[in-house]
Scaffold this motif. Structure first.
Motif, PDB file in Angstrom:
ATOM      1  N   LEU A 180      42.489  47.947  18.215  1.00 26.62           N
ATOM      2  CA  LEU A 180      43.817  48.539  18.402  1.00 26.62           C
ATOM      3  C   LEU A 180      43.950  49.875  17.690  1.00 26.62           C
ATOM      4  O   LEU A 180      44.607  50.791  18.193  1.00 26.62           O
ATOM      5  N   ALA A 181      43.305  50.015  16.539  1.00 27.39           N
ATOM      6  CA  ALA A 181      43.366  51.283  15.796  1.00 27.39           C
ATOM      7  C   ALA A 181      42.673  52.407  16.555  1.00 27.39           C
ATOM      8  O   ALA A 181      43.019  53.579  16.381  1.00 27.39           O
ATOM      9  N   ALA A 182      41.729  52.056  17.411  1.00 26.41           N
ATOM     10  CA  ALA A 182      40.959  53.064  18.144  1.00 26.41           C
ATOM     11  C   ALA A 182      41.610  53.477  19.458  1.00 26.41           C
ATOM     12  O   ALA A 182      41.091  54.342  20.154  1.00 26.41           O
ATOM     13  N   VAL A 183      42.749  52.873  19.802  1.00 25.85           N
ATOM     14  CA  VAL A 183      43.405  53.115  21.090  1.00 25.85           C
ATOM     15  C   VAL A 183      44.641  53.980  20.889  1.00 25.85           C
ATOM     16  O   VAL A 183      45.485  53.680  20.045  1.00 25.85           O
ATOM     17  N   THR A 184      44.747  55.038  21.690  1.00 25.96           N
ATOM     18  CA  THR A 184      45.940  55.889  21.670  1.00 25.96           C
ATOM     19  C   THR A 184      47.005  55.301  22.603  1.00 25.96           C
ATOM     20  O   THR A 184      46.705  54.443  23.443  1.00 25.96           O
ATOM     21  N   ALA A 185      48.220  55.790  22.476  1.00 29.03           N
ATOM     22  CA  ALA A 185      49.301  55.319  23.347  1.00 29.03           C
ATOM     23  C   ALA A 185      48.983  55.565  24.829  1.00 29.03           C
ATOM     24  O   ALA A 185      49.153  54.655  25.652  1.00 29.03           O
ATOM     25  N   PRO A 186      48.494  56.757  25.207  1.00 25.69           N
ATOM     26  CA  PRO A 186      48.161  56.949  26.631  1.00 25.69           C
ATOM     27  C   PRO A 186      47.056  55.993  27.106  1.00 25.69           C
ATOM     28  O   PRO A 186      47.112  55.494  28.233  1.00 25.69           O
ATOM     29  N   GLN A 187      46.070  55.720  26.257  1.00 25.23           N
ATOM     30  CA  GLN A 187      45.016  54.773  26.626  1.00 25.23           C
ATOM     31  C   GLN A 187      45.585  53.360  26.750  1.00 25.23           C
ATOM     32  O   GLN A 187      45.206  52.609  27.645  1.00 25.23           O
ATOM     33  N   ALA A 188      46.494  53.006  25.850  1.00 25.46           N
ATOM     34  CA  ALA A 188      47.097  51.673  25.879  1.00 25.46           C
ATOM     35  C   ALA A 188      47.938  51.472  27.131  1.00 25.46           C
ATOM     36  O   ALA A 188      48.008  50.363  27.668  1.00 25.46           O
ATOM     37  N   ALA A 189      48.572  52.535  27.620  1.00 23.92           N
ATOM     38  CA  ALA A 189      49.442  52.447  28.790  1.00 23.92           C
ATOM     39  C   ALA A 189      48.691  52.611  30.107  1.00 23.92           C
ATOM     40  O   ALA A 189      49.224  52.288  31.170  1.00 23.92           O
ATOM     41  N   ALA A 190      47.442  53.074  30.052  1.00 25.30           N
ATOM     42  CA  ALA A 190      46.661  53.317  31.274  1.00 25.30           C
ATOM     43  C   ALA A 190      46.293  51.999  31.961  1.00 25.30           C
ATOM     44  O   ALA A 190      46.115  50.977  31.306  1.00 25.30           O
ATOM     45  N   ARG A 191      46.163  52.083  33.269  1.00 25.03           N
ATOM     46  CA  ARG A 191      45.770  50.918  34.065  1.00 25.03           C
ATOM     47  C   ARG A 191      44.487  51.277  34.821  1.00 25.03           C
ATOM     48  O   ARG A 191      44.514  51.602  36.009  1.00 25.03           O
ATOM     49  N   PRO A 192      43.339  51.226  34.117  1.00 25.38           N
ATOM     50  CA  PRO A 192      42.090  51.638  34.755  1.00 25.38           C
ATOM     51  C   PRO A 192      41.593  50.679  35.836  1.00 25.38           C
ATOM     52  O   PRO A 192      40.783  51.055  36.673  1.00 25.38           O
ATOM     53  N   ILE A 193      42.088  49.463  35.828  1.00 29.14           N
ATOM     54  CA  ILE A 193      41.716  48.481  36.855  1.00 29.14           C
ATOM     55  C   ILE A 193      42.977  48.191  37.667  1.00 29.14           C
ATOM     56  O   ILE A 193      43.912  47.549  37.154  1.00 29.14           O
ATOM     57  N   LYS A 225      56.442  44.131  29.803  1.00 29.50           N
ATOM     58  CA  LYS A 225      55.984  45.488  30.130  1.00 29.50           C
ATOM     59  C   LYS A 225      56.630  46.459  29.145  1.00 29.50           C
ATOM     60  O   LYS A 225      57.813  46.352  28.855  1.00 29.50           O
ATOM     61  N   PRO A 226      55.857  47.395  28.626  1.00 28.49           N
ATOM     62  CA  PRO A 226      56.478  48.380  27.729  1.00 28.49           C
ATOM     63  C   PRO A 226      57.431  49.277  28.513  1.00 28.49           C
ATOM     64  O   PRO A 226      57.132  49.686  29.631  1.00 28.49           O
ATOM     65  N   THR A 227      58.581  49.540  27.918  1.00 27.07           N
ATOM     66  CA  THR A 227      59.547  50.437  28.565  1.00 27.07           C
ATOM     67  C   THR A 227      59.443  51.851  28.005  1.00 27.07           C
ATOM     68  O   THR A 227      59.854  52.797  28.651  1.00 27.07           O
ATOM     69  N   ASP A 228      58.890  51.977  26.838  1.00 32.41           N
ATOM     70  CA  ASP A 228      58.673  53.260  26.175  1.00 32.41           C
ATOM     71  C   ASP A 228      57.186  53.319  25.856  1.00 32.41           C
ATOM     72  O   ASP A 228      56.659  52.416  25.202  1.00 32.41           O
ATOM     73  N   THR A 229      56.503  54.334  26.324  1.00 28.79           N
ATOM     74  CA  THR A 229      55.059  54.434  26.091  1.00 28.79           C
ATOM     75  C   THR A 229      54.707  55.600  25.155  1.00 28.79           C
ATOM     76  O   THR A 229      53.623  56.154  25.230  1.00 28.79           O
ATOM     77  N   SER A 230      55.622  55.898  24.273  1.00 26.92           N
ATOM     78  CA  SER A 230      55.384  56.970  23.303  1.00 26.92           C
ATOM     79  C   SER A 230      54.444  56.487  22.197  1.00 26.92           C
ATOM     80  O   SER A 230      54.273  55.275  21.990  1.00 26.92           O
ATOM     81  N   PRO A 231      53.833  57.414  21.464  1.00 27.76           N
ATOM     82  CA  PRO A 231      53.009  57.009  20.321  1.00 27.76           C
ATOM     83  C   PRO A 231      53.783  56.159  19.305  1.00 27.76           C
ATOM     84  O   PRO A 231      53.238  55.212  18.744  1.00 27.76           O
ATOM     85  N   ALA A 232      55.065  56.471  19.093  1.00 30.32           N
ATOM     86  CA  ALA A 232      55.858  55.687  18.144  1.00 30.32           C
ATOM     87  C   ALA A 232      56.042  54.255  18.648  1.00 30.32           C
ATOM     88  O   ALA A 232      55.984  53.293  17.870  1.00 30.32           O
ATOM     89  N   ALA A 233      56.248  54.092  19.953  1.00 28.07           N
ATOM     90  CA  ALA A 233      56.407  52.745  20.520  1.00 28.07           C
ATOM     91  C   ALA A 233      55.093  51.973  20.461  1.00 28.07           C
ATOM     92  O   ALA A 233      55.091  50.762  20.231  1.00 28.07           O
ATOM     93  N   TRP A 234      53.958  52.658  20.656  1.00 32.09           N
ATOM     94  CA  TRP A 234      52.648  52.004  20.547  1.00 32.09           C
ATOM     95  C   TRP A 234      52.422  51.540  19.106  1.00 32.09           C
ATOM     96  O   TRP A 234      51.993  50.408  18.872  1.00 32.09           O
ATOM     97  N   LYS A 260      51.952  47.598  17.798  1.00 34.35           N
ATOM     98  CA  LYS A 260      50.869  47.126  16.917  1.00 34.35           C
ATOM     99  C   LYS A 260      51.435  46.504  15.648  1.00 34.35           C
ATOM    100  O   LYS A 260      50.941  45.465  15.187  1.00 34.35           O
ATOM    101  N   LEU A 261      52.483  47.104  15.097  1.00 35.22           N
ATOM    102  CA  LEU A 261      53.125  46.538  13.908  1.00 35.22           C
ATOM    103  C   LEU A 261      53.759  45.185  14.220  1.00 35.22           C
ATOM    104  O   LEU A 261      53.670  44.251  13.411  1.00 35.22           O
ATOM    105  N   ASP A 262      54.373  45.066  15.394  1.00 33.57           N
ATOM    106  CA  ASP A 262      54.983  43.796  15.799  1.00 33.57           C
ATOM    107  C   ASP A 262      53.923  42.705  15.926  1.00 33.57           C
ATOM    108  O   ASP A 262      54.144  41.564  15.509  1.00 33.57           O
ATOM    109  N   PHE A 263      52.773  43.049  16.494  1.00 37.00           N
ATOM    110  CA  PHE A 263      51.698  42.061  16.574  1.00 37.00           C
ATOM    111  C   PHE A 263      51.237  41.671  15.173  1.00 37.00           C
ATOM    112  O   PHE A 263      51.058  40.488  14.878  1.00 37.00           O
ATOM    113  N   GLY A 264      51.053  42.656  14.308  1.00 37.40           N
ATOM    114  CA  GLY A 264      50.629  42.365  12.935  1.00 37.40           C
ATOM    115  C   GLY A 264      51.619  41.454  12.221  1.00 37.40           C
ATOM    116  O   GLY A 264      51.221  40.536  11.495  1.00 37.40           O
ATOM    117  N   GLU A 265      52.902  41.675  12.453  1.00 34.85           N
ATOM    118  CA  GLU A 265      53.928  40.827  11.842  1.00 34.85           C
ATOM    119  C   GLU A 265      53.884  39.419  12.423  1.00 34.85           C
ATOM    120  O   GLU A 265      54.004  38.427  11.694  1.00 34.85           O
TER     121      GLU A 265
END
Length: 171
Positions: free
Chosen positions: A30-43, A83-92, A96-101
């Motif tokens: 997760l640390a290696a993934v940017t917000a645009p990469q996290a929101a991308a749908r390559p498949i 589904k994420p409604t905001d795909t900004s870096p802050a939302a990403w 990640k913080l929500d998952f950690g919590e």
């Protein structure tokens, strides 16, 4: 070491990867993934990394609540796969913080769960707390593998990225 201690340890290792035989850990991926990469749908038709993280977070919380004695039904698909409604870096970062919590709260619940109850059936389910706890670890690692594959599909080389992260954090 008690069985609940071993389960707690496996939860920790699956997220942080400390002395785990699998590599890389979910946290490192997760640390290696940017917000645009996290929101991308390559498949086409497949989930995004972001959706996988939100889905995994939902189930970490479901298991924690079941450990606390709540009768929690399996979430409907829309709730299980938010589904994420905001795909900004802050939302990403927040996702990640929500998952950690959620993972921290689950580890706390496991740490206080009586080992004698591991063989009991989860209320409303057909499996034991033992099976559920191992299942939530397997679930997170399964989705970690999917995340790594989605990274590769985007040209992100997880192992090289994570090795660079490790070198920079140990310097």
């Amino acid at each position: 070491m008690s069985e609940t201690d071993r389960i707690w340890d496996q939860l920790q290792r699956s997220f942080e990867g400390n002395d785990a035989w699998h590599c890389p850990s979910l946290r490192d991926l997760l640390a290696a993934v940017t917000a645009p990469q996290a929101a991308a749908r390559p498949i086409p038709g497949g989930p995004t990394i972001w959706e996988l993280l939100l889905h995994t977070t939902v189930y970490e919380d479901v298991v924690r609540r079941r450990l606390a004695g709540e009768h929690v039904e399996t979430p409907p698909e829309a709730a299980a796969w938010p589904k994420p409604t905001d795909t900004s870096p802050a939302a990403w970062l927040q996702a990640k913080l929500d998952f950690g919590e959620a993972r921290r709260a689950l580890r706390q619940a496991v740490a206080s769960f009586p080992e004698a109850r591991l063989g009991e059936t989860v209320p409303g389910r057909e499996y034991t707390f033992y099976v559920m706890l191992h299942g939530v670890i397997e679930h997170a690692l399964y989705h970690a593998g999917q995340i790594e594959m989605l990274m590769v599909a985007q040209g992100v080389r997880p192992s090289a990225t994570i090795a660079a992260l490790s070198r920079s954090s140990s310097a």
